[in-house]
Design an enzyme around this catalytic site. Sequence first.
Site, PDB file in Angstrom:
ATOM      1  N   LYS A   1     -19.170  10.543  23.196  1.00  0.00           N
ATOM      2  CA  LYS A   1     -18.662  10.368  21.824  1.00  0.00           C
ATOM      3  C   LYS A   1     -17.900   9.039  21.647  1.00  0.00           C
ATOM      4  O   LYS A   1     -17.528   8.394  22.635  1.00  0.00           O
ATOM      5  CB  LYS A   1     -17.759  11.560  21.481  1.00  0.00           C
ATOM      6  CG  LYS A   1     -18.506  12.895  21.423  1.00  0.00           C
ATOM      7  CD  LYS A   1     -17.578  14.030  20.978  1.00  0.00           C
ATOM      8  CE  LYS A   1     -18.318  15.348  20.858  1.00  0.00           C
ATOM      9  NZ  LYS A   1     -17.418  16.439  20.381  1.00  0.00           N
TER      10      LYS A   1
ATOM     11  N   TYR B   1     -24.594  17.943  13.116  1.00  0.00           N
ATOM     12  CA  TYR B   1     -23.551  18.972  13.209  1.00  0.00           C
ATOM     13  C   TYR B   1     -23.612  19.956  12.033  1.00  0.00           C
ATOM     14  O   TYR B   1     -22.614  20.628  11.750  1.00  0.00           O
ATOM     15  CB  TYR B   1     -22.170  18.323  13.291  1.00  0.00           C
ATOM     16  CG  TYR B   1     -21.766  17.937  14.706  1.00  0.00           C
ATOM     17  CD1 TYR B   1     -21.583  18.910  15.691  1.00  0.00           C
ATOM     18  CD2 TYR B   1     -21.543  16.614  15.057  1.00  0.00           C
ATOM     19  CE1 TYR B   1     -21.200  18.572  16.984  1.00  0.00           C
ATOM     20  CE2 TYR B   1     -21.143  16.269  16.357  1.00  0.00           C
ATOM     21  CZ  TYR B   1     -20.981  17.260  17.310  1.00  0.00           C
ATOM     22  OH  TYR B   1     -20.593  16.933  18.585  1.00  0.00           O
TER      23      TYR B   1
ATOM     24  N   PHE C   1     -12.982  21.576  10.084  1.00  0.00           N
ATOM     25  CA  PHE C   1     -12.935  20.252  10.701  1.00  0.00           C
ATOM     26  C   PHE C   1     -14.227  19.459  10.518  1.00  0.00           C
ATOM     27  O   PHE C   1     -14.360  18.355  11.056  1.00  0.00           O
ATOM     28  CB  PHE C   1     -12.603  20.369  12.196  1.00  0.00           C
ATOM     29  CG  PHE C   1     -13.548  21.265  12.968  1.00  0.00           C
ATOM     30  CD1 PHE C   1     -14.799  20.821  13.385  1.00  0.00           C
ATOM     31  CD2 PHE C   1     -13.178  22.567  13.280  1.00  0.00           C
ATOM     32  CE1 PHE C   1     -15.667  21.647  14.087  1.00  0.00           C
ATOM     33  CE2 PHE C   1     -14.046  23.401  13.989  1.00  0.00           C
ATOM     34  CZ  PHE C   1     -15.294  22.937  14.390  1.00  0.00           C
TER      35      PHE C   1
ATOM     36  N   ARG D   1     -22.010  22.217  30.611  1.00  0.00           N
ATOM     37  CA  ARG D   1     -20.818  22.770  29.939  1.00  0.00           C
ATOM     38  C   ARG D   1     -19.657  22.888  30.934  1.00  0.00           C
ATOM     39  O   ARG D   1     -18.504  22.674  30.559  1.00  0.00           O
ATOM     40  CB  ARG D   1     -21.137  24.143  29.321  1.00  0.00           C
ATOM     41  CG  ARG D   1     -22.219  24.159  28.243  1.00  0.00           C
ATOM     42  CD  ARG D   1     -21.835  23.522  26.937  1.00  0.00           C
ATOM     43  NE  ARG D   1     -20.578  24.000  26.402  1.00  0.00           N
ATOM     44  CZ  ARG D   1     -20.152  23.755  25.149  1.00  0.00           C
ATOM     45  NH1 ARG D   1     -20.897  23.035  24.320  1.00  0.00           N
ATOM     46  NH2 ARG D   1     -19.011  24.193  24.742  1.00  0.00           N
TER      47      ARG D   1
ATOM     48  N   THR E   1     -13.549  22.938  25.089  1.00  0.00           N
ATOM     49  CA  THR E   1     -13.525  22.103  23.882  1.00  0.00           C
ATOM     50  C   THR E   1     -12.172  21.417  23.709  1.00  0.00           C
ATOM     51  O   THR E   1     -12.102  20.216  23.419  1.00  0.00           O
ATOM     52  CB  THR E   1     -13.817  22.978  22.639  1.00  0.00           C
ATOM     53  OG1 THR E   1     -15.039  23.690  22.868  1.00  0.00           O
ATOM     54  CG2 THR E   1     -13.928  22.135  21.382  1.00  0.00           C
TER      55      THR E   1
ATOM     56  N   ARG F   1     -13.495  16.509  30.029  1.00  0.00           N
ATOM     57  CA  ARG F   1     -12.527  16.608  28.938  1.00  0.00           C
ATOM     58  C   ARG F   1     -11.093  16.617  29.446  1.00  0.00           C
ATOM     59  O   ARG F   1     -10.198  16.059  28.793  1.00  0.00           O
ATOM     60  CB  ARG F   1     -12.853  17.820  28.071  1.00  0.00           C
ATOM     61  CG  ARG F   1     -14.062  17.542  27.148  1.00  0.00           C
ATOM     62  CD  ARG F   1     -14.597  18.778  26.522  1.00  0.00           C
ATOM     63  NE  ARG F   1     -15.511  18.496  25.395  1.00  0.00           N
ATOM     64  CZ  ARG F   1     -16.240  19.428  24.805  1.00  0.00           C
ATOM     65  NH1 ARG F   1     -16.198  20.692  25.215  1.00  0.00           N
ATOM     66  NH2 ARG F   1     -17.027  19.103  23.799  1.00  0.00           N
TER      67      ARG F   1
ATOM     68  N   ASN G   1     -13.013  14.581  21.854  1.00  0.00           N
ATOM     69  CA  ASN G   1     -13.071  15.195  23.182  1.00  0.00           C
ATOM     70  C   ASN G   1     -14.214  14.651  24.047  1.00  0.00           C
ATOM     71  O   ASN G   1     -14.697  15.331  24.942  1.00  0.00           O
ATOM     72  CB  ASN G   1     -13.100  16.715  23.064  1.00  0.00           C
ATOM     73  CG  ASN G   1     -14.288  17.214  22.274  1.00  0.00           C
ATOM     74  OD1 ASN G   1     -15.128  16.423  21.856  1.00  0.00           O
ATOM     75  ND2 ASN G   1     -14.381  18.519  22.100  1.00  0.00           N
TER      76      ASN G   1
ATOM     77  N   HIS H   1     -20.364  15.767  23.936  1.00  0.00           N
ATOM     78  CA  HIS H   1     -21.033  16.933  23.357  1.00  0.00           C
ATOM     79  C   HIS H   1     -22.045  17.436  24.372  1.00  0.00           C
ATOM     80  O   HIS H   1     -22.668  16.627  25.073  1.00  0.00           O
ATOM     81  CB  HIS H   1     -21.790  16.550  22.070  1.00  0.00           C
ATOM     82  CG  HIS H   1     -22.769  17.612  21.652  1.00  0.00           C
ATOM     83  ND1 HIS H   1     -22.395  18.677  20.871  1.00  0.00           N
ATOM     84  CD2 HIS H   1     -24.095  17.800  21.952  1.00  0.00           C
ATOM     85  CE1 HIS H   1     -23.453  19.474  20.700  1.00  0.00           C
ATOM     86  NE2 HIS H   1     -24.486  18.959  21.345  1.00  0.00           N
TER      87      HIS H   1
ATOM     88  N   GLU I   1     -31.861  19.867  19.763  1.00  0.00           N
ATOM     89  CA  GLU I   1     -31.025  18.656  19.809  1.00  0.00           C
ATOM     90  C   GLU I   1     -31.726  17.517  20.548  1.00  0.00           C
ATOM     91  O   GLU I   1     -31.574  16.349  20.169  1.00  0.00           O
ATOM     92  CB  GLU I   1     -29.675  18.987  20.455  1.00  0.00           C
ATOM     93  CG  GLU I   1     -28.836  19.902  19.570  1.00  0.00           C
ATOM     94  CD  GLU I   1     -27.513  20.309  20.195  1.00  0.00           C
ATOM     95  OE1 GLU I   1     -26.756  21.040  19.542  1.00  0.00           O
ATOM     96  OE2 GLU I   1     -27.217  19.897  21.339  1.00  0.00           O
TER      97      GLU I   1
HETATM   98  P1  ADP Z   1     -18.109  22.221  21.805  1.00  0.00           P
HETATM   99  O1  ADP Z   1     -18.271  20.733  21.558  1.00  0.00           O
HETATM  100  O2  ADP Z   1     -17.243  22.492  23.007  1.00  0.00           O
HETATM  101  O3  ADP Z   1     -19.417  22.964  21.848  1.00  0.00           O
HETATM  102  P2  ADP Z   1     -17.753  23.336  19.123  1.00  0.00           P
HETATM  103  O4  ADP Z   1     -19.244  23.426  19.065  1.00  0.00           O
HETATM  104  O5  ADP Z   1     -16.950  24.543  18.808  1.00  0.00           O
HETATM  105  O6  ADP Z   1     -17.271  22.802  20.562  1.00  0.00           O
HETATM  106  O7  ADP Z   1     -17.251  22.193  18.132  1.00  0.00           O
HETATM  107  C1  ADP Z   1     -17.989  21.000  17.980  1.00  0.00           C
HETATM  108  C2  ADP Z   1     -17.025  19.820  17.987  1.00  0.00           C
HETATM  109  O8  ADP Z   1     -16.186  19.914  16.821  1.00  0.00           O
HETATM  110  C3  ADP Z   1     -16.026  19.780  19.142  1.00  0.00           C
HETATM  111  O9  ADP Z   1     -16.561  19.249  20.343  1.00  0.00           O
HETATM  112  C4  ADP Z   1     -14.939  18.902  18.559  1.00  0.00           C
HETATM  113  O10 ADP Z   1     -15.297  17.531  18.581  1.00  0.00           O
HETATM  114  C5  ADP Z   1     -14.905  19.382  17.112  1.00  0.00           C
HETATM  115  N1  ADP Z   1     -13.905  20.449  16.930  1.00  0.00           N
HETATM  116  C6  ADP Z   1     -13.998  21.733  17.354  1.00  0.00           C
HETATM  117  N2  ADP Z   1     -12.890  22.437  17.029  1.00  0.00           N
HETATM  118  C7  ADP Z   1     -12.071  21.565  16.382  1.00  0.00           C
HETATM  119  C8  ADP Z   1     -10.782  21.670  15.792  1.00  0.00           C
HETATM  120  N3  ADP Z   1     -10.098  22.810  15.810  1.00  0.00           N
HETATM  121  N4  ADP Z   1     -10.256  20.561  15.216  1.00  0.00           N
HETATM  122  C9  ADP Z   1     -10.935  19.391  15.186  1.00  0.00           C
HETATM  123  N5  ADP Z   1     -12.156  19.225  15.716  1.00  0.00           N
HETATM  124  C10 ADP Z   1     -12.732  20.282  16.317  1.00  0.00           C
HETATM  125 MG    MG Z   2     -20.861  23.204  20.369  1.00  0.00          MG
END
Ligand code: ADP
Ligand code: MG
Length: 140
Positions: free
Chosen positions: A11, A51, A59, A87, A93, A104, A114, A117, A128
């Site tokens: 990212k 997304y 968010f 993962r 996350t 992370r 973070n 992805h 994807e």
């Molecule tokens: P992951 O990337 O671990 O699969 P998610 O699919 O739940 O997590 O969320 C996608 C992305 O959205 C996260 O990697 C992060 O960049 C962002 N995100 C998730 N939760 C939050 C939050 N509470 N506040 C801000 N950004 C968030």
């Molecule tokens: Mg995800």
Amino acid sequence: MAIERTLSIIKPDATRRNLTGKINAKFEEAGLRIVAQKRLHLSTAQAGKFYAVHAERPFYGELVEFMASEPVVVQVLEGEGAIAKNREVMGATNPANADAGTIRKEFALSVGENSVHGSDAPETAAEEIAFFFSGLELVG
Ligand code: ADP
Ligand code: MG
């Protein structure tokens, strides 16, 4: 366990800090092979489409703006159980909850910024990968 492919994105918070090589080393140390990779600057529309599954989350706007803010590196990782393994290497996350040694934990700035992805299931991995790569670009 079967050989799988998964979609990974380094990212903007990580490309900005010149961490692409350090993050790729984590994948390779875990036995994941980078079988396709390219650096892109996503438009807001492209980031929003990628997304779209999160469109209803509070968010979403912030996430799309962040992902389109600076270049990303999109890549396909291949290996035994690659989806779950990636993962694990990524960590939780929210970096505050991520295990020691994960990407992370070491590199993420916040739950939003973070660093990486990773696809979360075989169906999303296939979708994807196809979002960013043609079959000709996947060289195992
Ligand atoms: P992951 O990337 O671990 O699969 P998610 O699919 O739940 O997590 O969320 C996608 C992305 O959205 C996260 O990697 C992060 O960049 C962002 N995100 C998730 N939760 C939050 C939050 N509470 N506040 C801000 N950004 C968030
Ligand atoms: Mg995800």
